[in-house]
Design a protein around this motif. Structure first.
Motif, mmCIF file in Angstrom:
data_model
loop_
_atom_site.group_PDB
_atom_site.id
_atom_site.type_symbol
_atom_site.label_atom_id
_atom_site.label_comp_id
_atom_site.label_asym_id
_atom_site.label_seq_id
_atom_site.Cartn_x
_atom_site.Cartn_y
_atom_site.Cartn_z
ATOM 1 N N THR A 1 95.680 31.079 17.583
ATOM 2 C CA THR A 1 95.102 30.567 18.421
ATOM 3 C C THR A 1 93.028 31.524 19.051
ATOM 4 O OG1 THR A 1 95.773 32.617 19.565
ATOM 5 C CG2 THR A 1 97.335 30.926 19.186
ATOM 6 N N ASN B 1 101.963 26.180 21.125
ATOM 7 C CA ASN B 1 103.396 26.241 20.011
ATOM 8 C C ASN B 1 104.165 26.114 20.894
ATOM 9 O OD1 ASN B 1 101.807 26.481 17.831
ATOM 10 N ND2 ASN B 1 101.590 28.814 17.992
ATOM 11 N N ASN C 1 93.388 27.815 26.318
ATOM 12 C CA ASN C 1 93.407 26.469 25.613
ATOM 13 C C ASN C 1 93.186 25.623 26.511
ATOM 14 O OD1 ASN C 1 94.308 24.479 24.250
ATOM 15 N ND2 ASN C 1 95.393 25.337 22.739
ATOM 16 N N GLU D 1 100.327 33.006 23.556
ATOM 17 C CA GLU D 1 99.045 32.933 23.374
ATOM 18 C C GLU D 1 98.559 32.149 23.086
ATOM 19 O OE1 GLU D 1 97.277 36.149 22.527
ATOM 20 O OE2 GLU D 1 98.633 36.556 23.884
ATOM 21 N N SER D 2 98.715 31.164 22.852
ATOM 22 C CA SER D 2 98.287 29.827 22.464
ATOM 23 C C SER D 2 97.683 28.979 23.154
ATOM 24 C CB SER D 2 99.364 28.645 21.378
ATOM 25 O OG SER D 2 100.767 28.258 22.367
ATOM 26 N N HIS E 1 103.724 33.873 20.474
ATOM 27 C CA HIS E 1 102.590 32.525 20.289
ATOM 28 C C HIS E 1 102.736 31.518 21.154
ATOM 29 C CE1 HIS E 1 101.727 34.866 16.421
ATOM 30 N NE2 HIS E 1 102.939 35.079 16.267
#
Length: 372
Positions: free
Chosen positions: A69, A173, A238, A233-234, A230
């Motif tokens: 990430t 994700n 982003n 976090e991704s 995850h």
């Protein structure tokens, strides 16, 4: 002896391990790491002054900053640089007052290890003693030049890693989290159905089968929590998250609910496993034949409720059926109060667990129904 079969099985196991490890996100991370390391090595050769003498630290900096990430990469890179600078500072303080020798090197590494226990250093904790040791041993008589080259080239590498991770955007994700949550719901429903079937078709079951149920649930629960984490976090930092929005608070809500349901399912499994093996004196348990069907139907009602939540259809019908099955079980439990604690306790425990499962699912199902 046929040697081909063991060899074939070994090859198949190796291929399955490779297939499991080389996933889409992992393959993309490998490509980005390769690009970042190559870029860092190229840029390192053009750095001015003494920094140019230590180009090999730039690829290392790029490598330590590569995470699946963008936020993970930034965090790892920053923490690594902080640990590195702290180690260099500790070594520099020693050099100001003494020459590097057996005593001073041992002392600075010991102090650096103590500092590496600071929680906020995170990924950089291992670089505190490492950097201090490198400065004193490799830097030798040119500690200042080495420290500058080491720090600058690592920073260059981290910068290249972050640049590559920002340009080749890490995937969101979300789909993995959705899939894991869906599979967890299905697994819980399947386990409840399996216990319901065992009560009427194959009672008592094999103890190993019940133990395997709980092990599978524990593993699946851990995998789901990691997937949701995850996914969260991704999306941090982003840009793709602005185009593909998802309410992860709902995923966390579902995760908490499923973890609670899993706890109660495992409790039911342990209760029925104790019954199926006869328990241990003087706490032996038994489940009267008259209660097998009501317990089975209550478990099946909870399973159908999970399946309806997964499919998003017939929620009200499945809810009413689950409530009727639970009420029927409670009625039978009440009717068998005079049978003694050994007969009363297992059925009452299952009824309580099923009640808590339905109570856990109710707010999630209502919120989903309102959202649609």
């Amino acid at each position: 002896m046929n040697l081909e079969q063991p060899t074939r099985n070994s090859v198949q196991r190796v291929l399955s391990w490779i297939k499991a490890g080389v996933t889409g996100p992992r393959f993309m991370l490998a490509i980005k790491a390769a690009v970042a390391v190559g870029m860092a090595w190229f840029v390192a050769g053009y750095m001015p002054g003494v920094v140019d003498d230590y180009p090999y630290y730039a690829p290392l900096g790029a490598l330590v900053s590569m995470y699946p990430t963008l936020m993970g990469s930034a965090k790892a890179g920053l923490q690594t640089l902080l640990g590195l600078l702290l180690g260099i500072l500790l070594a520099g303080l020693i050099v100001l007052f003494a020459e590097p020798n057996l005593l001073t090197i041992s002392a600075v590494v010991g102090v650096a290890v103590l500092f590496s226990g600071v929680r906020w250093l995170g990924h950089g904790k291992d670089y505190v003693p490492m950097a201090a040791l490198f400065v004193l041993i490799i830097g030798g008589q040119d500690v200042e030049s080495y420290s500058i080259g080491y720090a600058v080239q690592m920073t260059v590498g981290v910068g290249c890693g972050l640049l590559v991770n920002a340009v080749i955007l890490p995937p969101l994700n979300f789909n993995a989290a959705i899939l894991k949550l869906s599979r967890f719901r299905t697994m819980l429903a399947r386990h409840l159905e399996g216990m319901a079937d065992a009560l009427t078709d194959e009672w008592p079951p094999e103890p190993e089968k019940w133990t395997r149920y709980n092990d599978e649930l524990s593993t699946a629960g851990h995998d789901v929590r990691e997937a949701v984490y995850h996914a969260d976090e991704s999306r941090k930092g982003n840009p793709r998250a602005r185009l593909h929005r998802r309410n992860l608070s709902q995923d966390y809500r579902d995760l908490r609910a499923l973890e609670s349901v899993s706890f109660h399912v495992k409790d039911i499994t342990d209760t029925l496993a104790g019954v199926s093996t006869g328990g241990k004196e003087p706490l032996s348990n038994e489940l009267p034949t008259e209660l097998l069907q009501p317990v089975s139907e209550a478990l099946r009602g909870a399973a159908e409720m999970l399946k309806a939540w997964e499919s998003g259809s017939e929620l009200q019908d499945r809810w009413e059926e689950a409530q009727r099955a639970l009420n029927a079980l409670l009625g039978q439990v009440d009717a068998h109060r005079d049978a003694g604690a050994a007969a009363f306790s297992p059925a009452a425990s299952v009824a309580t667990a099923v009640r808590r499962i339905l109570d856990t699912l109710e707010p999630c199902i209502k919120q989903d129904a309102e959202a649609t």
